[in-house]
Design a protein around this motif. Structure first.
Motif, short mmCIF file in Angstrom:
data_model
loop_
_atom_site.label_atom_id
_atom_site.label_comp_id
_atom_site.label_asym_id
_atom_site.label_seq_id
_atom_site.Cartn_x
_atom_site.Cartn_y
_atom_site.Cartn_z
N TRP A 94 0.81 -1.22 0.00
CA TRP A 94 0.00 0.00 0.00
C TRP A 94 0.84 1.27 0.00
O TRP A 94 0.31 2.37 0.07
N ARG A 95 2.18 1.16 -0.10
CA ARG A 95 3.05 2.33 0.01
C ARG A 95 2.79 3.39 -1.07
O ARG A 95 3.17 4.54 -0.90
N ILE A 96 2.14 3.02 -2.15
CA ILE A 96 1.83 4.00 -3.20
C ILE A 96 0.87 5.07 -2.69
O ILE A 96 0.70 6.11 -3.32
N LEU A 97 0.27 4.85 -1.52
CA LEU A 97 -0.68 5.80 -0.95
C LEU A 97 -0.02 6.75 0.05
O LEU A 97 -0.71 7.60 0.62
N ALA A 98 1.28 6.64 0.24
CA ALA A 98 1.99 7.50 1.20
C ALA A 98 1.79 8.97 0.84
O ALA A 98 1.90 9.37 -0.31
N GLY A 99 1.47 9.77 1.85
CA GLY A 99 1.31 11.21 1.67
C GLY A 99 0.01 11.65 1.03
O GLY A 99 -0.21 12.84 0.84
N LEU A 100 -0.88 10.72 0.72
CA LEU A 100 -2.16 11.06 0.10
C LEU A 100 -3.28 11.05 1.13
O LEU A 100 -3.16 10.47 2.21
N ASP A 101 -4.38 11.69 0.77
CA ASP A 101 -5.62 11.54 1.54
C ASP A 101 -6.26 10.25 1.03
O ASP A 101 -6.56 10.13 -0.15
N VAL A 102 -6.44 9.28 1.91
CA VAL A 102 -6.97 7.98 1.53
C VAL A 102 -8.37 7.83 2.11
O VAL A 102 -8.57 7.93 3.31
N LEU A 103 -9.32 7.59 1.23
CA LEU A 103 -10.71 7.34 1.62
C LEU A 103 -10.95 5.85 1.47
O LEU A 103 -10.66 5.27 0.43
N VAL A 104 -11.47 5.21 2.51
CA VAL A 104 -11.75 3.77 2.48
C VAL A 104 -13.25 3.59 2.45
O VAL A 104 -13.96 3.98 3.39
N LYS A 105 -13.76 3.02 1.38
CA LYS A 105 -15.20 2.75 1.23
C LYS A 105 -15.49 1.36 1.76
O LYS A 105 -14.92 0.38 1.30
N VAL A 106 -16.34 1.31 2.77
CA VAL A 106 -16.65 0.05 3.45
C VAL A 106 -18.10 -0.32 3.16
O VAL A 106 -19.01 0.45 3.45
N PRO A 107 -18.33 -1.51 2.59
CA PRO A 107 -19.71 -1.92 2.28
C PRO A 107 -20.40 -2.50 3.51
O PRO A 107 -19.74 -3.01 4.42
N PRO A 108 -21.72 -2.43 3.53
CA PRO A 108 -22.44 -3.14 4.61
C PRO A 108 -22.70 -4.57 4.18
O PRO A 108 -22.94 -4.78 3.00
N PRO A 109 -22.71 -5.54 5.00
CA PRO A 109 -22.10 -5.53 6.33
C PRO A 109 -20.58 -5.57 6.19
O PRO A 109 -20.05 -6.01 5.18
N CYS A 110 -19.89 -5.15 7.23
CA CYS A 110 -18.43 -5.08 7.18
C CYS A 110 -17.83 -6.05 8.20
O CYS A 110 -18.28 -6.10 9.34
N ASP A 111 -16.83 -6.79 7.76
CA ASP A 111 -16.07 -7.65 8.65
C ASP A 111 -15.08 -6.76 9.40
O ASP A 111 -14.13 -6.25 8.81
#
Length: 137
Positions: A77-94
């Motif tokens: 996941w290092r390509i996301l360093a320094g970025l604003d990261v939004l995580v979309k979580v579906p229902p239901p979530c583990d």
């Protein structure tokens, strides 16, 4: 004499080197290629979709996936360093899968890390610009 009859072959583009045993997340190669060229996404943000695929035209810049049949620790996941990261979580979530993904994303040092849900709490700041890590997964 002294001139080339053929144009020189272009230098091979550098490729992203993942740590041993890890690979880029699905849809991560274009972002990795851009990072290697010194570019950042518009708005310095990207989205990660947990347990689902991103839409064809993602609304918030680059969109990566952590599919339902994959361990979040299998990806680099290092390509996301320094970025604003939004995580979309579906229902239901583990909850355990979400915690493992968030731990991986925190380790790559995003500027901000925000979880988006369809149910309350709809938005949860995990890492903020002002206070850093606000919630431990």
């Amino acid at each position: 004499m002294g001139h080339l009859t053929h144009t020189p072959a272009p230098a091979a583009a550098p490729s992203w080197k993942c740590p041993h045993g890890r690979k880029l997340p699905p849809f991560g190669k274009p972002l990795a290629d851009a990072v290697l060229r010194g570019l950042q996404p518009k708005g310095r943000q990207a989205m990660v979709y947990l347990d689902c695929w991103p839409p064809e035209s993602p609304p918030f810049g680059p969109a990566l996936a952590c599919p339902w049949d994959a361990d979040p620790t299998a990806y680099d996941w290092r390509i996301l360093a320094g970025l604003d990261v939004l995580v979309k979580v579906p229902p239901p979530c583990d909850g355990d899968r979400l915690r493992r993904l968030l731990a991986e994303l925190i380790a790559c040092k995003p500027r901000r890390l925000i979880v988006l849900r369809n149910h309350a709490p709809h938005v949860q700041f995990i890492v903020s610009g002002a206070r850093g890590v606000e919630v431990q997964p």
